[in-house]
Scaffold this motif. Structure first.
Motif, PDB file in Angstrom:
ATOM      1  N   ARG A 124      -1.027   7.751   1.402  1.00 36.07           N
ATOM      2  CA  ARG A 124      -2.396   8.105   1.789  1.00 36.07           C
ATOM      3  C   ARG A 124      -3.332   8.123   0.593  1.00 36.07           C
ATOM      4  N   ARG A 125      -2.802   8.395  -0.584  1.00 34.63           N
ATOM      5  CA  ARG A 125      -3.647   8.472  -1.783  1.00 34.63           C
ATOM      6  C   ARG A 125      -3.941   7.108  -2.405  1.00 34.63           C
ATOM      7  N   GLN A 126      -3.255   6.066  -1.956  1.00 28.59           N
ATOM      8  CA  GLN A 126      -3.416   4.760  -2.576  1.00 28.59           C
ATOM      9  C   GLN A 126      -4.696   4.068  -2.110  1.00 28.59           C
ATOM     10  N   PRO A 127      -5.324   3.290  -3.004  1.00 28.11           N
ATOM     11  CA  PRO A 127      -6.520   2.526  -2.612  1.00 28.11           C
ATOM     12  C   PRO A 127      -6.150   1.404  -1.645  1.00 28.11           C
ATOM     13  N   PRO A 128      -7.128   0.853  -0.906  1.00 26.15           N
ATOM     14  CA  PRO A 128      -6.843  -0.196   0.085  1.00 26.15           C
ATOM     15  C   PRO A 128      -6.102  -1.405  -0.485  1.00 26.15           C
ATOM     16  N   LYS A 129      -6.481  -1.851  -1.684  1.00 28.06           N
ATOM     17  CA  LYS A 129      -5.826  -3.029  -2.259  1.00 28.06           C
ATOM     18  C   LYS A 129      -4.339  -2.773  -2.500  1.00 28.06           C
ATOM     19  N   MET A 130      -4.022  -1.569  -2.964  1.00 26.96           N
ATOM     20  CA  MET A 130      -2.624  -1.232  -3.184  1.00 26.96           C
ATOM     21  C   MET A 130      -1.865  -1.183  -1.861  1.00 26.96           C
ATOM     22  N   LYS A 131      -2.509  -0.680  -0.814  1.00 29.14           N
ATOM     23  CA  LYS A 131      -1.873  -0.627   0.492  1.00 29.14           C
ATOM     24  C   LYS A 131      -1.584  -2.031   1.023  1.00 29.14           C
ATOM     25  N   VAL A 132      -2.541  -2.946   0.798  1.00 29.95           N
ATOM     26  CA  VAL A 132      -2.331  -4.343   1.220  1.00 29.95           C
ATOM     27  C   VAL A 132      -1.175  -4.957   0.445  1.00 29.95           C
ATOM     28  N   PHE A 133      -1.165  -4.701  -0.864  1.00 27.18           N
ATOM     29  CA  PHE A 133      -0.075  -5.219  -1.698  1.00 27.18           C
ATOM     30  C   PHE A 133       1.267  -4.680  -1.240  1.00 27.18           C
ATOM     31  N   LEU A 134       1.329  -3.389  -0.962  1.00 25.02           N
ATOM     32  CA  LEU A 134       2.581  -2.787  -0.515  1.00 25.02           C
ATOM     33  C   LEU A 134       3.004  -3.347   0.846  1.00 25.02           C
ATOM     34  N   ALA A 135       2.024  -3.632   1.699  1.00 25.86           N
ATOM     35  CA  ALA A 135       2.336  -4.205   3.009  1.00 25.86           C
ATOM     36  C   ALA A 135       2.937  -5.598   2.862  1.00 25.86           C
ATOM     37  N   VAL A 136       2.348  -6.400   1.966  1.00 23.64           N
ATOM     38  CA  VAL A 136       2.871  -7.752   1.736  1.00 23.64           C
ATOM     39  C   VAL A 136       4.284  -7.694   1.159  1.00 23.64           C
ATOM     40  N   VAL A 137       4.470  -6.809   0.174  1.00 24.72           N
ATOM     41  CA  VAL A 137       5.794  -6.665  -0.432  1.00 24.72           C
ATOM     42  C   VAL A 137       6.809  -6.194   0.611  1.00 24.72           C
ATOM     43  N   SER A 138       6.406  -5.253   1.462  1.00 28.37           N
ATOM     44  CA  SER A 138       7.306  -4.762   2.509  1.00 28.37           C
ATOM     45  C   SER A 138       7.667  -5.875   3.483  1.00 28.37           C
ATOM     46  N   GLY A 139       6.667  -6.709   3.820  1.00 26.83           N
ATOM     47  CA  GLY A 139       6.929  -7.827   4.713  1.00 26.83           C
ATOM     48  C   GLY A 139       7.905  -8.825   4.119  1.00 26.83           C
ATOM     49  N   LEU A 140       7.713  -9.132   2.840  1.00 23.04           N
ATOM     50  CA  LEU A 140       8.630 -10.061   2.175  1.00 23.04           C
ATOM     51  C   LEU A 140      10.034  -9.471   2.066  1.00 23.04           C
ATOM     52  N   ALA A 141      10.094  -8.172   1.791  1.00 22.31           N
ATOM     53  CA  ALA A 141      11.400  -7.510   1.713  1.00 22.31           C
ATOM     54  C   ALA A 141      12.103  -7.532   3.073  1.00 22.31           C
ATOM     55  N   ALA A 142      11.312  -7.343   4.134  1.00 27.68           N
ATOM     56  CA  ALA A 142      11.891  -7.385   5.475  1.00 27.68           C
ATOM     57  C   ALA A 142      12.395  -8.787   5.806  1.00 27.68           C
ATOM     58  N   LEU A 143      11.641  -9.809   5.385  1.00 24.61           N
ATOM     59  CA  LEU A 143      12.083 -11.192   5.598  1.00 24.61           C
ATOM     60  C   LEU A 143      13.394 -11.470   4.871  1.00 24.61           C
ATOM     61  N   PHE A 144      13.470 -11.003   3.624  1.00 25.96           N
ATOM     62  CA  PHE A 144      14.692 -11.197   2.844  1.00 25.96           C
ATOM     63  C   PHE A 144      15.866 -10.478   3.500  1.00 25.96           C
ATOM     64  N   PHE A 145      15.608  -9.278   3.990  1.00 26.36           N
ATOM     65  CA  PHE A 145      16.672  -8.512   4.651  1.00 26.36           C
ATOM     66  C   PHE A 145      17.158  -9.239   5.912  1.00 26.36           C
TER      67      PHE A 145
END
Length: 281
Positions: A16-37
């Motif tokens: 909740r404390r992260q800025p929008p850009k960081m949230k987008v970055f984390l979402a992309v990283v999470s998506g890629l991690a999910a794809l790899f999994f």
């Protein structure tokens, strides 16, 4: 129990404390991690597409439970259900004439349940239907998809009509949820069962998108040529990605609200007044 909840609370507060850009970055990283999994765990990636259809069916089942238990269709978009029925009917036709398989059976079941939802909203629970909020003109979606399908469709050996129909259902599916999202925006209320349904659509779209991305990677790009030449292969991937991103924002807030509910319940475990539906409003 508290020890297992504290890390979740800490992560939720940190996010909740992260800025929008960081949230987008984390979402992309999470998506890629999910794809790899998924690539490591699921050996036959065709099963991901089957899983996507199963999750969609589960989402429809949630709506049926809502309609039967609460006897209200408040918060539901009839137009999204009608668009869903249209693309499912077209896809079912294409499946019968082009490739009869497990997808045909799953689409048949999902279409029947969707038609039941439409009938229930139109006739049995009409009084609770928010028609003034469900004001998205669906011809703004159907007509562009039909025109686009005329010009960009598979270049396979199938009949031209079947190829155009297949392209039409792919394009329409990618934007069929827009009326439902507009109803939520117009009412400013996210009814819990409706939220579960839309979240299920988001999960289904991610699995469908993962199916195509992983298939392309597994075949070294040869799948794109197997699907035909021209813009069609890229439009399939683009349609999957567009629908995934349309639902990604909602899924983010859905998970965020779920984390808030979890945190609230952990702080007041004995208070029966803690309501999940209230937190989704």
């Amino acid at each position: 129990m508290k020890a297992t909840k504290r890390p979740i609370q800490a992560v939720a507060r940190w996010l909740r404390r992260q800025p929008p850009k960081m949230k987008v970055f984390l979402a992309v990283v999470s998506g890629l991690a999910a794809l790899f999994f998924l690539r490591m765990v699921v050996h036959d990636h065709d099963n991901l597409f089957v899983a996507a259809e199963v999750v969609h069916s589960i989402g429809i089942s949630v709506l049926i439970y809502k309609l039967m238990k609460e006897k209200t269709c408040a918060g539901l978009s009839l137009k999204s259900q009608e668009l869903t029925a249209i693309f499912l009917a077209v896809r079912l036709y294409c499946s019968f004439v082009m490739e009869y398989d497990i997808h045909t059976l799953l689409d048949s079941a999902t279409l029947l349940t969707t038609l039941w939802v439409i009938y229930t909203i139109r006739f049995n629970l009409r009084s609770s239907y928010m028609e003034d909020k469900d004001n998205f003109a669906i011809y703004y979606l159907v007509i562009p998809c039909a025109v686009l399908a005329l010009f960009i469709h598979p270049r396979t050996h199938h009949h031209i009509v079947n190829r155009i129909c297949w392209a039409f259902c792919v394009y329409l599916e990618s934007i069929s949820v827009l009326p439902q999202l507009q109803v939520m925006q117009n009412t400013k209320i996210i009814e819990p069962f409706t939220a579960h349904y839309v979240f299920a659509l988001g999960v289904a779209r991610f699995l469908g998108c993962a199916h195509w991305v992983l298939q392309v990677l597994d075949t070294g790009g040869h799948l794109l040529t197997a699907m035909g030449y021209g813009l069609w292969p890229f439009m399939v991937l683009l349609s999957e990605i567009v629908q995934t991103f349309i639902l990604a924002d909602f899924c983010y807030y859905y998970v965020k609200r779920w984390c808030s509910w979890w945190t609230t319940c952990s702080k007041a475990p004995r208070r029966s007044s803690v309501s999940y539906s209230a937190l989704l409003r």
